[in-house]
Design an enzyme around this catalytic site. Structure first.
Site, mmCIF file in Angstrom:
data_model
loop_
_atom_site.group_PDB
_atom_site.id
_atom_site.type_symbol
_atom_site.label_atom_id
_atom_site.label_comp_id
_atom_site.label_asym_id
_atom_site.label_seq_id
_atom_site.Cartn_x
_atom_site.Cartn_y
_atom_site.Cartn_z
ATOM 1 N N ASP A 34 0.806 -1.216 0.000
ATOM 2 C CA ASP A 34 0.000 0.000 0.000
ATOM 3 C C ASP A 34 0.843 1.271 0.000
ATOM 4 O O ASP A 34 2.061 1.222 0.179
ATOM 5 C CB ASP A 34 -0.948 -0.003 1.212
ATOM 6 C CG ASP A 34 -0.272 -0.478 2.492
ATOM 7 O OD1 ASP A 34 0.966 -0.426 2.566
ATOM 8 O OD2 ASP A 34 -0.971 -0.905 3.412
ATOM 9 N N ASN B 296 -7.567 -2.425 14.319
ATOM 10 C CA ASN B 296 -8.946 -2.757 13.944
ATOM 11 C C ASN B 296 -9.008 -3.994 13.049
ATOM 12 O O ASN B 296 -10.047 -4.285 12.467
ATOM 13 C CB ASN B 296 -9.615 -1.558 13.247
ATOM 14 C CG ASN B 296 -8.875 -1.161 11.971
ATOM 15 O OD1 ASN B 296 -7.930 -1.823 11.559
ATOM 16 N ND2 ASN B 296 -9.316 -0.079 11.335
ATOM 17 N N HIS C 243 -7.197 -4.477 10.279
ATOM 18 C CA HIS C 243 -6.906 -4.275 8.857
ATOM 19 C C HIS C 243 -5.618 -4.974 8.443
ATOM 20 O O HIS C 243 -4.704 -5.157 9.250
ATOM 21 C CB HIS C 243 -6.912 -2.789 8.460
ATOM 22 C CG HIS C 243 -5.741 -1.983 8.908
ATOM 23 N ND1 HIS C 243 -5.828 -0.661 9.291
ATOM 24 C CD2 HIS C 243 -4.414 -2.278 9.011
ATOM 25 C CE1 HIS C 243 -4.635 -0.206 9.602
ATOM 26 N NE2 HIS C 243 -3.756 -1.172 9.447
ATOM 27 N N GLU D 225 -9.662 -1.777 5.415
ATOM 28 C CA GLU D 225 -10.304 -1.460 6.686
ATOM 29 C C GLU D 225 -11.550 -2.338 6.881
ATOM 30 O O GLU D 225 -12.077 -2.896 5.904
ATOM 31 C CB GLU D 225 -10.712 0.015 6.687
ATOM 32 C CG GLU D 225 -9.551 1.000 6.496
ATOM 33 C CD GLU D 225 -8.699 1.195 7.753
ATOM 34 O OE1 GLU D 225 -8.494 0.228 8.516
ATOM 35 O OE2 GLU D 225 -8.219 2.317 7.962
HETATM 36 C C1 F6R Z 1 1.385 -1.212 6.084
HETATM 37 C C2 F6R Z 1 0.293 -2.117 6.341
HETATM 38 C C3 F6R Z 1 -0.537 -2.028 7.575
HETATM 39 C C4 F6R Z 1 0.280 -2.272 8.840
HETATM 40 C C5 F6R Z 1 -0.600 -2.139 10.080
HETATM 41 C C6 F6R Z 1 0.189 -2.303 11.350
HETATM 42 O O1 F6R Z 1 1.985 -1.491 4.848
HETATM 43 O O2 F6R Z 1 0.031 -2.919 5.525
HETATM 44 O O3 F6R Z 1 -1.566 -2.978 7.499
HETATM 45 O O4 F6R Z 1 0.842 -3.558 8.793
HETATM 46 O O5 F6R Z 1 -1.203 -0.872 10.082
HETATM 47 O O6 F6R Z 1 1.043 -1.214 11.507
HETATM 48 P P1 F6R Z 1 2.155 -1.207 12.638
HETATM 49 O O7 F6R Z 1 3.131 -2.266 12.267
HETATM 50 O O8 F6R Z 1 2.764 0.178 12.557
HETATM 51 O O9 F6R Z 1 1.446 -1.477 13.919
#
Ligand code: F6R
Length: 236
Positions: free
Chosen positions: A65, A132, A134, A139
């Site tokens: 992403d 959440n 994701h 989301e």
């Molecule tokens: C980022 C991504 C997100 C993160 C998630 C956890 O490329 O795909 O799904 O893996 O937001 O983020 P952290 O590791 O910062 O808790």
């Protein structure tokens, strides 16, 4: 599903690097995540590369992403993140590293990314998980997404990620691979650390499979490996 529970973040990152290394050595296509969770893994891979234990020259990488509307050189962009934590530190050919472009014609970019994933099927997908549930920036929603698309970030994600945006407005949209594309990876590694993820990881791995918890779909994947620390995995 295989679950590795390691004592702490450092050991979890070392374990993850040991699992990922053979994919790199055999020149596979690897789906990459950003965020704080995989930083330790990338550090361990850099160490292995510097010790001449792994060679990045033949692999392709496809990131999950990118934020919409950030400047190409923004330090908050996921391109900048990947360059600084991995790509600039190993012998990868940057022409083989792909990240969605969050600027310009987004419909065209989603199509380009879909074609890319079709051309280079993902052998191993590395994932983190949001508070959440994701994965990528998929989301919670009423249905599981299929292809690359633009999403409005939820308040939970904005709150969690705003810590990275000091002095710059955080984008409210992102472009992300779809759930079906993530799921199509031959193997998946889900990384998770810290007490604050313990509840959501329990819901994702042991709760009902629902698009309200996007990561719950991973329960159905035939080659899922979860690697985490004790704090995050205490309920599973
Ligand atoms: C980022 C991504 C997100 C993160 C998630 C956890 O490329 O795909 O799904 O893996 O937001 O983020 P952290 O590791 O910062 O808790």
């Amino acid at each position: 599903m295989k679950i590795f529970t390691e004592g702490d973040y450092e050991h979890m990152s070392m374990m993850a690097a040991n699992v990922v290394a053979p994919y790199i050595c055999s020149g596979m296509t690897i789906g990459l995540a950003t965020g704080s969770t995989p930083i330790g893994l990338y550090g361990e891979l850099v160490k292995k590369c510097r010790a001449n234990k792994i060679d990045f020259s033949r692999i392709k990488t496809i990131n999950l992403d990118e934020y919409v509307g950030l400047d190409k050189d923004s330090k908050q962009s996921y391109r900048y993140f990947m360059d600084s934590f991995l790509f600039d530190l190993v012998n990868i050919d940057k022409r083989n590293t792909f990240i969605p472009n969050g600027n310009g014609d987004l419909d065209k970019e989603c199509k380009r990314y879909d074609e890319l994933i079709e051309r280079y099927p993902i052998d191993l997908q590395i994932l983190g998980i949001g508070h959440n549930g994701h994965i990528g920036f998929n989301e919670p929603s009423d249905s599981f997404s299929k292809n690359t698309h633009v999403v409005e970030l939820t308040k939970s994600t904005m709150d969690a990620n705003s810590r990275f945006f000091t002095g710059e407005k955080m984008p409210e949209k992102a472009i992300t691979m779809g759930i079906a594309q993530i799921f199509s990876a031959k193997s998946i590694i889900l990384l998770v650390n810290g007490e604050s993820k313990a509840d959501i990881i329990r819901e994702a791995l042991l709760g009902p499979i629902t698009p309200r918890v996007p990561a719950s779909i991973l329960q159905l994947h035939e080659d899922l490996t979860v690697i985490g620390d004790m704090a995050a995995l205490k309920y599973v």
